[in-house]
Design an enzyme around this catalytic site. Structure first.
Site, PDB file in Angstrom:
ATOM      1  N   LYS A  88       0.855  -1.191   0.000  1.00 32.53           N
ATOM      2  CA  LYS A  88       0.000   0.000   0.000  1.00 32.53           C
ATOM      3  C   LYS A  88       0.880   1.227   0.000  1.00 32.53           C
ATOM      4  O   LYS A  88       1.776   1.357   0.838  1.00 32.53           O
ATOM      5  CB  LYS A  88      -0.899   0.023   1.247  1.00 32.53           C
ATOM      6  N   LYS A 137       4.758   2.739   8.542  1.00 38.52           N
ATOM      7  CA  LYS A 137       3.537   3.506   8.835  1.00 38.52           C
ATOM      8  C   LYS A 137       2.328   2.589   8.976  1.00 38.52           C
ATOM      9  O   LYS A 137       1.546   2.712   9.921  1.00 38.52           O
ATOM     10  CB  LYS A 137       3.317   4.522   7.716  1.00 38.52           C
ATOM     11  N   LYS A 192       5.380   1.887  -2.946  1.00 36.67           N
ATOM     12  CA  LYS A 192       5.345   3.269  -3.439  1.00 36.67           C
ATOM     13  C   LYS A 192       5.671   3.259  -4.921  1.00 36.67           C
ATOM     14  O   LYS A 192       6.337   2.336  -5.417  1.00 36.67           O
ATOM     15  CB  LYS A 192       6.367   4.134  -2.693  1.00 36.67           C
ATOM     16  N   THR A 236      -5.160  12.889   5.494  1.00 35.34           N
ATOM     17  CA  THR A 236      -3.774  13.000   5.972  1.00 35.34           C
ATOM     18  C   THR A 236      -3.621  14.241   6.839  1.00 35.34           C
ATOM     19  O   THR A 236      -3.025  14.190   7.928  1.00 35.34           O
ATOM     20  CB  THR A 236      -2.793  13.040   4.793  1.00 35.34           C
ATOM     21  N   ASN A 274      -2.866  19.245  -0.246  1.00 32.99           N
ATOM     22  CA  ASN A 274      -3.948  18.616   0.514  1.00 32.99           C
ATOM     23  C   ASN A 274      -3.607  18.467   1.988  1.00 32.99           C
ATOM     24  O   ASN A 274      -4.454  18.691   2.862  1.00 32.99           O
ATOM     25  CB  ASN A 274      -4.274  17.237  -0.070  1.00 32.99           C
ATOM     26  N   SER A 316      -7.599   5.330   3.417  1.00 32.67           N
ATOM     27  CA  SER A 316      -7.463   4.476   2.236  1.00 32.67           C
ATOM     28  C   SER A 316      -7.855   3.037   2.576  1.00 32.67           C
ATOM     29  O   SER A 316      -8.498   2.347   1.777  1.00 32.67           O
ATOM     30  CB  SER A 316      -6.021   4.510   1.714  1.00 32.67           C
TER      31      SER A 316
END
Length: 431
Positions: free
Chosen positions: A85, A109, A121, A205, A236, A364
Protein backbone atom coordinates in the site's frame (compact mmCIF):
# COMPACT_ATOMS: atom_id res chain seq x y z
CA UNK A 1 36.89 -15.82 1.64
CA UNK A 2 34.80 -13.78 -0.80
CA UNK A 3 33.97 -10.13 -0.39
CA UNK A 4 30.39 -9.10 -1.11
CA UNK A 5 30.11 -6.39 -3.72
CA UNK A 6 27.60 -3.56 -3.32
CA UNK A 7 24.36 -4.27 -5.13
CA UNK A 8 23.69 -1.48 -7.61
CA UNK A 9 20.73 -0.64 -9.77
CA UNK A 10 20.55 2.50 -11.95
CA UNK A 11 23.53 3.88 -10.04
CA UNK A 12 21.96 3.16 -6.64
CA UNK A 13 23.99 1.44 -3.94
CA UNK A 14 21.89 -0.57 -1.53
CA UNK A 15 24.91 -0.86 0.75
CA UNK A 16 26.45 2.59 0.96
CA UNK A 17 23.88 5.26 0.14
CA UNK A 18 24.48 8.87 1.07
CA UNK A 19 23.50 9.37 4.73
CA UNK A 20 21.42 12.43 3.78
CA UNK A 21 19.56 10.63 0.98
CA UNK A 22 16.04 9.30 1.63
CA UNK A 23 17.21 5.68 1.65
CA UNK A 24 20.19 6.55 3.82
CA UNK A 25 17.88 8.35 6.26
CA UNK A 26 15.60 5.31 6.45
CA UNK A 27 18.52 2.90 7.03
CA UNK A 28 19.78 5.12 9.84
CA UNK A 29 16.34 5.01 11.45
CA UNK A 30 16.32 1.20 11.25
CA UNK A 31 19.78 0.98 12.82
CA UNK A 32 18.58 3.08 15.75
CA UNK A 33 15.70 0.72 16.51
CA UNK A 34 17.57 -2.61 16.31
CA UNK A 35 18.71 -2.52 20.00
CA UNK A 36 15.03 -2.49 21.04
CA UNK A 37 13.88 -5.47 18.98
CA UNK A 38 15.15 -8.25 21.23
CA UNK A 39 15.25 -11.70 19.56
CA UNK A 40 13.48 -10.28 16.51
CA UNK A 41 16.66 -8.36 15.68
CA UNK A 42 17.72 -11.57 13.93
CA UNK A 43 15.33 -10.60 11.13
CA UNK A 44 16.26 -6.91 10.99
CA UNK A 45 18.06 -7.21 7.63
CA UNK A 46 14.61 -7.88 6.16
CA UNK A 47 13.85 -4.20 6.72
CA UNK A 48 16.90 -3.11 4.72
CA UNK A 49 16.06 -4.95 1.51
CA UNK A 50 13.05 -4.08 -0.69
CA UNK A 51 11.19 -7.22 -1.68
CA UNK A 52 10.64 -6.08 -5.25
CA UNK A 53 11.70 -3.10 -7.36
CA UNK A 54 10.29 -2.46 -10.82
CA UNK A 55 11.64 0.13 -13.27
CA UNK A 56 9.51 0.71 -16.34
CA UNK A 57 9.79 2.70 -19.54
CA UNK A 58 6.69 4.83 -20.16
CA UNK A 59 6.60 5.95 -23.81
CA UNK A 60 3.76 8.21 -24.94
CA UNK A 61 2.88 10.14 -28.07
CA UNK A 62 2.76 13.84 -27.24
CA UNK A 63 0.19 16.26 -28.61
CA UNK A 64 2.68 17.48 -31.23
CA UNK A 65 3.18 13.96 -32.59
CA UNK A 66 6.60 13.35 -31.02
CA UNK A 67 7.26 10.32 -28.80
CA UNK A 68 8.78 10.87 -25.36
CA UNK A 69 9.99 8.30 -22.85
CA UNK A 70 9.54 8.70 -19.10
CA UNK A 71 11.00 6.53 -16.36
CA UNK A 72 8.56 5.00 -13.88
CA UNK A 73 9.01 3.00 -10.68
CA UNK A 74 7.02 0.76 -8.35
CA UNK A 75 8.66 -0.64 -5.24
CA UNK A 76 7.18 -3.20 -2.87
CA UNK A 77 9.29 -2.96 0.26
CA UNK A 78 7.68 -5.59 2.49
CA UNK A 79 4.53 -7.71 2.13
CA UNK A 80 4.73 -9.78 5.32
CA UNK A 81 1.60 -8.22 6.85
CA UNK A 82 -0.53 -7.93 3.71
CA UNK A 83 -0.68 -6.42 0.21
CA UNK A 84 1.49 -3.44 -0.61
CA UNK A 85 0.00 0.00 0.00
CA UNK A 86 1.41 3.34 -0.99
CA UNK A 87 1.01 6.32 -3.26
CA UNK A 88 2.22 7.30 -6.72
CA UNK A 89 3.97 10.63 -7.22
CA UNK A 90 4.65 12.56 -10.42
CA UNK A 91 7.68 14.80 -9.93
CA UNK A 92 10.77 15.74 -11.98
CA UNK A 93 13.07 14.70 -9.10
CA UNK A 94 11.65 11.18 -8.57
CA UNK A 95 14.38 8.52 -8.28
CA UNK A 96 14.40 4.82 -7.49
CA UNK A 97 16.17 5.51 -4.20
CA UNK A 98 13.50 8.00 -3.15
CA UNK A 99 10.72 5.55 -4.04
CA UNK A 100 12.48 2.78 -2.11
CA UNK A 101 12.62 4.94 1.00
CA UNK A 102 9.00 6.03 0.65
CA UNK A 103 7.92 2.39 0.27
CA UNK A 104 9.90 1.46 3.38
CA UNK A 105 8.31 4.27 5.38
CA UNK A 106 4.92 2.98 4.20
CA UNK A 107 5.78 -0.46 5.63
CA UNK A 108 6.52 1.13 9.00
CA UNK A 109 3.54 3.51 8.84
CA UNK A 110 1.01 0.76 8.08
CA UNK A 111 2.35 -1.38 10.91
CA UNK A 112 2.43 1.57 13.32
CA UNK A 113 -1.34 2.05 13.01
CA UNK A 114 -1.81 -1.75 12.74
CA UNK A 115 -3.30 -1.83 9.24
CA UNK A 116 -3.17 -5.20 7.40
CA UNK A 117 -0.81 -3.88 4.73
CA UNK A 118 2.78 -3.99 3.67
CA UNK A 119 4.57 -0.99 2.20
CA UNK A 120 4.84 0.09 -1.44
CA UNK A 121 5.35 3.27 -3.44
CA UNK A 122 5.49 4.39 -7.05
CA UNK A 123 6.45 7.35 -9.15
CA UNK A 124 7.26 8.76 -12.56
CA UNK A 125 10.07 11.23 -13.21
CA UNK A 126 8.03 13.94 -14.91
CA UNK A 127 6.87 17.51 -14.42
CA UNK A 128 3.10 17.02 -14.83
CA UNK A 129 2.58 20.77 -15.15
CA UNK A 130 4.28 20.56 -18.55
CA UNK A 131 1.76 18.01 -19.87
CA UNK A 132 -1.71 18.54 -21.27
CA UNK A 133 -4.59 16.58 -19.73
CA UNK A 134 -4.53 14.20 -22.70
CA UNK A 135 -0.80 13.61 -22.30
CA UNK A 136 -1.26 13.11 -18.55
CA UNK A 137 -3.94 10.51 -19.21
CA UNK A 138 -1.72 8.67 -21.71
CA UNK A 139 1.18 8.72 -19.24
CA UNK A 140 -1.00 7.36 -16.43
CA UNK A 141 -2.58 4.61 -18.50
CA UNK A 142 0.74 3.41 -19.96
CA UNK A 143 2.40 3.45 -16.52
CA UNK A 144 -0.52 1.49 -15.05
CA UNK A 145 -0.25 -1.10 -17.83
CA UNK A 146 3.49 -1.45 -17.22
CA UNK A 147 3.17 -1.98 -13.45
CA UNK A 148 -0.02 -4.03 -13.85
CA UNK A 149 1.99 -7.23 -13.45
CA UNK A 150 2.51 -6.51 -9.73
CA UNK A 151 -0.50 -4.45 -8.61
CA UNK A 152 -4.00 -5.62 -7.73
CA UNK A 153 -6.63 -5.41 -4.96
CA UNK A 154 -4.93 -8.23 -3.05
CA UNK A 155 -1.37 -7.53 -4.22
CA UNK A 156 -0.53 -3.83 -4.20
CA UNK A 157 -2.93 -0.88 -4.00
CA UNK A 158 -1.68 2.53 -5.26
CA UNK A 159 -3.08 5.87 -4.06
CA UNK A 160 -2.52 9.60 -4.69
CA UNK A 161 0.70 11.29 -3.61
CA UNK A 162 2.60 14.38 -4.78
CA UNK A 163 1.02 15.78 -7.99
CA UNK A 164 -1.50 12.95 -8.35
CA UNK A 165 -5.18 13.06 -7.48
CA UNK A 166 -8.58 11.37 -7.79
CA UNK A 167 -8.61 11.75 -11.59
CA UNK A 168 -5.25 9.98 -11.88
CA UNK A 169 -6.61 7.17 -9.69
CA UNK A 170 -9.73 6.91 -11.89
CA UNK A 171 -7.55 6.43 -14.96
CA UNK A 172 -5.43 3.85 -13.14
CA UNK A 173 -8.49 1.93 -11.96
CA UNK A 174 -10.05 1.98 -15.43
CA UNK A 175 -6.84 0.85 -17.15
CA UNK A 176 -6.30 -2.02 -14.72
CA UNK A 177 -9.97 -3.02 -15.03
CA UNK A 178 -9.80 -3.08 -18.84
CA UNK A 179 -6.70 -5.27 -18.70
CA UNK A 180 -8.24 -7.83 -16.32
CA UNK A 181 -11.68 -7.76 -17.94
CA UNK A 182 -13.66 -6.70 -14.88
CA UNK A 183 -14.25 -3.53 -12.89
CA UNK A 184 -11.79 -3.64 -9.98
CA UNK A 185 -12.52 -0.62 -7.80
CA UNK A 186 -10.26 -1.93 -5.03
CA UNK A 187 -7.05 -1.71 -7.09
CA UNK A 188 -6.51 1.93 -6.05
CA UNK A 189 -7.74 4.23 -3.30
CA UNK A 190 -8.28 7.97 -3.38
CA UNK A 191 -10.72 7.58 -6.28
CA UNK A 192 -13.66 9.88 -7.07
CA UNK A 193 -16.58 9.22 -4.71
CA UNK A 194 -18.89 7.94 -7.46
CA UNK A 195 -16.28 5.36 -8.54
CA UNK A 196 -15.96 3.81 -5.10
CA UNK A 197 -13.97 6.50 -3.36
CA UNK A 198 -14.41 7.22 0.33
CA UNK A 199 -15.76 10.35 1.93
CA UNK A 200 -13.11 12.11 4.00
CA UNK A 201 -10.15 10.76 1.98
CA UNK A 202 -8.92 14.06 0.50
CA UNK A 203 -8.37 15.71 3.90
CA UNK A 204 -7.55 12.52 5.84
CA UNK A 205 -3.77 13.00 5.97
CA UNK A 206 -4.13 16.58 7.17
CA UNK A 207 -6.72 15.46 9.71
CA UNK A 208 -4.30 12.85 11.03
CA UNK A 209 -1.64 15.57 11.44
CA UNK A 210 -4.12 17.63 13.43
CA UNK A 211 -5.28 14.73 15.64
CA UNK A 212 -1.75 13.65 16.54
CA UNK A 213 -0.74 17.30 16.98
CA UNK A 214 -3.67 17.93 19.31
CA UNK A 215 -2.65 14.94 21.45
CA UNK A 216 1.01 15.98 21.48
CA UNK A 217 0.15 19.58 22.38
CA UNK A 218 -2.00 18.36 25.27
CA UNK A 219 0.91 16.33 26.64
CA UNK A 220 3.22 19.34 26.33
CA UNK A 221 0.72 21.62 28.06
CA UNK A 222 0.53 23.72 24.88
CA UNK A 223 -2.90 25.27 24.29
CA UNK A 224 -4.01 25.25 20.67
CA UNK A 225 -6.10 28.38 21.18
CA UNK A 226 -3.68 31.14 20.24
CA UNK A 227 -0.82 28.80 19.29
CA UNK A 228 1.29 30.03 16.35
CA UNK A 229 1.62 27.55 13.48
CA UNK A 230 3.98 27.56 10.49
CA UNK A 231 3.27 25.25 7.55
CA UNK A 232 5.67 24.23 4.78
CA UNK A 233 3.77 22.81 1.80
CA UNK A 234 0.17 23.85 1.25
CA UNK A 235 -1.31 21.02 -0.77
CA UNK A 236 -3.95 18.62 0.51
CA UNK A 237 -1.99 17.82 3.67
CA UNK A 238 -0.72 21.22 4.75
CA UNK A 239 -3.87 23.17 3.90
CA UNK A 240 -6.22 20.67 5.57
CA UNK A 241 -4.08 20.59 8.72
CA UNK A 242 -3.90 24.40 8.77
CA UNK A 243 -7.68 24.73 8.49
CA UNK A 244 -8.23 22.31 11.38
CA UNK A 245 -5.67 24.05 13.60
CA UNK A 246 -7.21 27.43 12.76
CA UNK A 247 -10.62 25.99 13.64
CA UNK A 248 -9.22 25.07 17.06
CA UNK A 249 -8.15 28.68 17.63
CA UNK A 250 -4.54 28.52 16.44
CA UNK A 251 -2.99 31.28 14.31
CA UNK A 252 -1.38 30.27 11.01
CA UNK A 253 1.49 32.75 10.92
CA UNK A 254 3.65 31.44 8.06
CA UNK A 255 3.10 29.32 4.95
CA UNK A 256 5.60 28.23 2.33
CA UNK A 257 4.86 26.49 -0.95
CA UNK A 258 6.31 26.32 -4.47
CA UNK A 259 4.95 29.81 -5.25
CA UNK A 260 6.46 31.66 -2.31
CA UNK A 261 6.72 32.19 1.45
CA UNK A 262 4.31 34.44 3.34
CA UNK A 263 4.29 35.64 6.94
CA UNK A 264 1.88 37.47 9.24
CA UNK A 265 2.60 37.43 13.00
CA UNK A 266 -1.09 38.12 13.72
CA UNK A 267 -2.21 35.08 11.71
CA UNK A 268 -3.78 34.80 8.26
CA UNK A 269 -7.46 35.04 7.44
CA UNK A 270 -7.92 31.40 6.47
CA UNK A 271 -10.96 32.04 4.29
CA UNK A 272 -9.05 34.54 2.18
CA UNK A 273 -5.90 32.39 2.13
CA UNK A 274 -7.80 29.33 0.89
CA UNK A 275 -9.54 31.46 -1.74
CA UNK A 276 -6.12 32.58 -3.05
CA UNK A 277 -4.86 28.99 -3.01
CA UNK A 278 -7.77 27.74 -5.08
CA UNK A 279 -7.75 30.68 -7.48
CA UNK A 280 -3.99 30.90 -8.09
CA UNK A 281 -2.71 27.39 -7.29
CA UNK A 282 -0.46 28.65 -4.51
CA UNK A 283 -0.08 31.15 -1.69
CA UNK A 284 2.72 33.32 -3.08
CA UNK A 285 0.34 36.04 -4.29
CA UNK A 286 -1.68 36.29 -1.07
CA UNK A 287 -2.13 39.92 -0.03
CA UNK A 288 -2.87 39.25 3.65
CA UNK A 289 0.74 38.72 4.63
CA UNK A 290 4.32 39.80 4.00
CA UNK A 291 6.30 37.92 1.38
CA UNK A 292 9.64 36.81 2.89
CA UNK A 293 12.76 35.00 1.73
CA UNK A 294 12.22 31.21 1.59
CA UNK A 295 15.08 30.51 4.01
CA UNK A 296 13.60 32.96 6.53
CA UNK A 297 10.70 30.53 6.96
CA UNK A 298 12.89 28.48 9.31
CA UNK A 299 13.43 31.51 11.58
CA UNK A 300 9.74 32.35 12.10
CA UNK A 301 8.54 32.61 15.69
CA UNK A 302 6.05 29.78 16.07
CA UNK A 303 4.91 27.13 18.53
CA UNK A 304 4.13 24.40 16.02
CA UNK A 305 5.92 23.64 12.74
CA UNK A 306 4.31 21.41 10.12
CA UNK A 307 6.72 20.34 7.35
CA UNK A 308 4.27 19.01 4.74
CA UNK A 309 6.30 19.29 1.53
CA UNK A 310 9.11 16.90 0.52
CA UNK A 311 11.74 14.89 2.35
CA UNK A 312 15.05 16.19 3.71
CA UNK A 313 13.85 19.73 4.55
CA UNK A 314 14.97 19.99 8.20
CA UNK A 315 18.76 19.90 8.15
CA UNK A 316 20.93 20.14 11.30
CA UNK A 317 21.55 23.81 10.52
CA UNK A 318 17.84 24.58 10.21
CA UNK A 319 17.07 22.47 13.28
CA UNK A 320 19.32 24.76 15.31
CA UNK A 321 17.32 27.79 14.18
CA UNK A 322 13.76 26.52 14.68
CA UNK A 323 11.70 28.38 17.29
CA UNK A 324 8.93 25.75 17.46
CA UNK A 325 8.24 23.60 20.51
CA UNK A 326 6.49 20.91 18.43
CA UNK A 327 7.22 19.56 14.94
CA UNK A 328 4.46 17.60 13.18
CA UNK A 329 5.80 15.74 10.14
CA UNK A 330 3.08 15.96 7.52
CA UNK A 331 5.58 15.03 4.78
CA UNK A 332 7.50 11.77 4.52
CA UNK A 333 11.08 11.95 5.78
CA UNK A 334 11.31 15.74 6.21
CA UNK A 335 13.88 15.55 9.04
CA UNK A 336 17.43 14.26 8.57
CA UNK A 337 18.70 11.92 11.35
CA UNK A 338 21.34 14.43 12.48
CA UNK A 339 18.65 17.11 12.67
CA UNK A 340 16.55 14.74 14.80
CA UNK A 341 19.42 14.66 17.30
CA UNK A 342 19.69 18.46 17.30
CA UNK A 343 15.97 18.85 17.96
CA UNK A 344 16.07 16.26 20.74
CA UNK A 345 19.00 18.06 22.40
CA UNK A 346 17.05 21.33 22.21
CA UNK A 347 13.95 19.76 23.75
CA UNK A 348 11.81 20.10 20.61
CA UNK A 349 9.23 17.32 20.35
CA UNK A 350 8.93 15.67 16.92
CA UNK A 351 5.85 13.61 16.06
CA UNK A 352 7.32 11.45 13.25
CA UNK A 353 5.87 11.03 9.78
CA UNK A 354 5.22 7.32 10.20
CA UNK A 355 2.47 8.08 12.71
CA UNK A 356 1.73 11.78 12.17
CA UNK A 357 0.70 11.53 8.51
CA UNK A 358 -0.86 8.05 8.69
CA UNK A 359 -4.39 9.46 8.44
CA UNK A 360 -4.35 9.19 4.65
CA UNK A 361 -3.50 5.51 4.49
CA UNK A 362 -5.94 4.78 7.31
CA UNK A 363 -8.85 6.22 5.33
CA UNK A 364 -7.46 4.48 2.24
CA UNK A 365 -7.88 1.26 4.21
CA UNK A 366 -11.47 2.27 4.97
CA UNK A 367 -12.03 2.87 1.24
CA UNK A 368 -10.56 -0.53 0.33
CA UNK A 369 -12.82 -2.27 2.87
CA UNK A 370 -15.88 -0.35 1.64
CA UNK A 371 -15.10 -1.31 -1.97
CA UNK A 372 -14.98 -5.01 -1.08
CA UNK A 373 -18.28 -4.85 0.81
CA UNK A 374 -20.00 -2.33 -1.50
CA UNK A 375 -21.24 -0.64 1.66
CA UNK A 376 -20.19 2.93 2.33
CA UNK A 377 -19.92 4.93 5.54
CA UNK A 378 -20.78 8.57 6.23
CA UNK A 379 -18.02 11.13 6.60
CA UNK A 380 -18.79 11.49 10.31
CA UNK A 381 -18.39 7.72 10.78
CA UNK A 382 -15.09 7.80 8.92
CA UNK A 383 -13.73 10.71 10.96
CA UNK A 384 -14.69 9.04 14.25
CA UNK A 385 -13.00 5.78 13.20
CA UNK A 386 -9.92 7.67 11.97
CA UNK A 387 -9.57 9.71 15.17
CA UNK A 388 -9.81 6.59 17.35
CA UNK A 389 -7.21 4.64 15.36
CA UNK A 390 -4.78 7.57 15.34
CA UNK A 391 -5.18 8.35 19.05
CA UNK A 392 -4.90 4.70 20.12
CA UNK A 393 -1.80 4.18 17.97
CA UNK A 394 -0.10 7.32 19.28
CA UNK A 395 -0.82 6.37 22.89
CA UNK A 396 0.81 2.95 22.46
CA UNK A 397 3.82 4.59 20.84
CA UNK A 398 4.06 7.20 23.58
CA UNK A 399 3.87 4.51 26.27
CA UNK A 400 6.72 2.68 24.51
CA UNK A 401 8.77 5.88 24.32
CA UNK A 402 8.27 6.54 28.03
CA UNK A 403 9.04 2.94 29.02
CA UNK A 404 12.23 2.68 26.95
CA UNK A 405 13.20 6.35 27.32
CA UNK A 406 13.54 6.83 23.57
CA UNK A 407 12.24 9.37 21.03
CA UNK A 408 8.78 9.08 19.51
CA UNK A 409 10.36 8.21 16.16
CA UNK A 410 12.38 5.33 17.56
CA UNK A 411 9.36 4.20 19.58
CA UNK A 412 7.19 4.23 16.44
CA UNK A 413 9.78 2.13 14.62
CA UNK A 414 10.02 -0.20 17.64
CA UNK A 415 6.25 -0.83 17.71
CA UNK A 416 5.97 -1.14 13.93
CA UNK A 417 9.09 -3.22 13.33
CA UNK A 418 8.12 -5.66 16.06
CA UNK A 419 4.84 -6.28 14.22
CA UNK A 420 6.56 -6.56 10.83
CA UNK A 421 9.31 -8.90 11.98
CA UNK A 422 6.94 -11.03 14.05
CA UNK A 423 4.95 -11.61 10.86
CA UNK A 424 8.17 -12.41 9.00
CA UNK A 425 9.26 -14.86 11.69
CA UNK A 426 5.89 -16.58 11.95
CA UNK A 427 5.54 -16.92 8.16
CA UNK A 428 9.05 -18.31 7.86
CA UNK A 429 11.13 -18.51 4.71
CA UNK A 430 9.94 -20.17 1.49
CA UNK A 431 11.28 -22.39 0.09
Amino acid sequence: MSTALPTTLSGLSYVNPSPSSPWGTYLSQVDRVIPYLGPLARWAETLKHPKRTLIVDVPIEMDDGTVRHFEGFRVQHNLSRGPGKGGVRYHPAVTLEEVMALAAWMTVKNAAVNLPYGGAKGGIRVDPKQLSMKELEKLTRRYTSEIGIIIGPQQDIPAPDVNTNAQIMAWMMDTYSMNVGATATGVVTGKPIHLGGSLGRVKATGRGVFVTGREAARRLGLKLDGARVAVQGFGNVGSAAAELFAGAGAKIVAVQDHTGTIFNPKGFDMHDLMATLHAEGGVGGFKGGERIDPEAFWDVDCDILIPAALEGQITPERANRLKAKLVLEGANGPTLPEADDVLADRGVLVVPDVICNAGGVTVSYFEWVQDFSSFFWTEDEINVRLDKIMVDALRKIWDTADRLKISLRTATFAVACERILMARQERGLYP
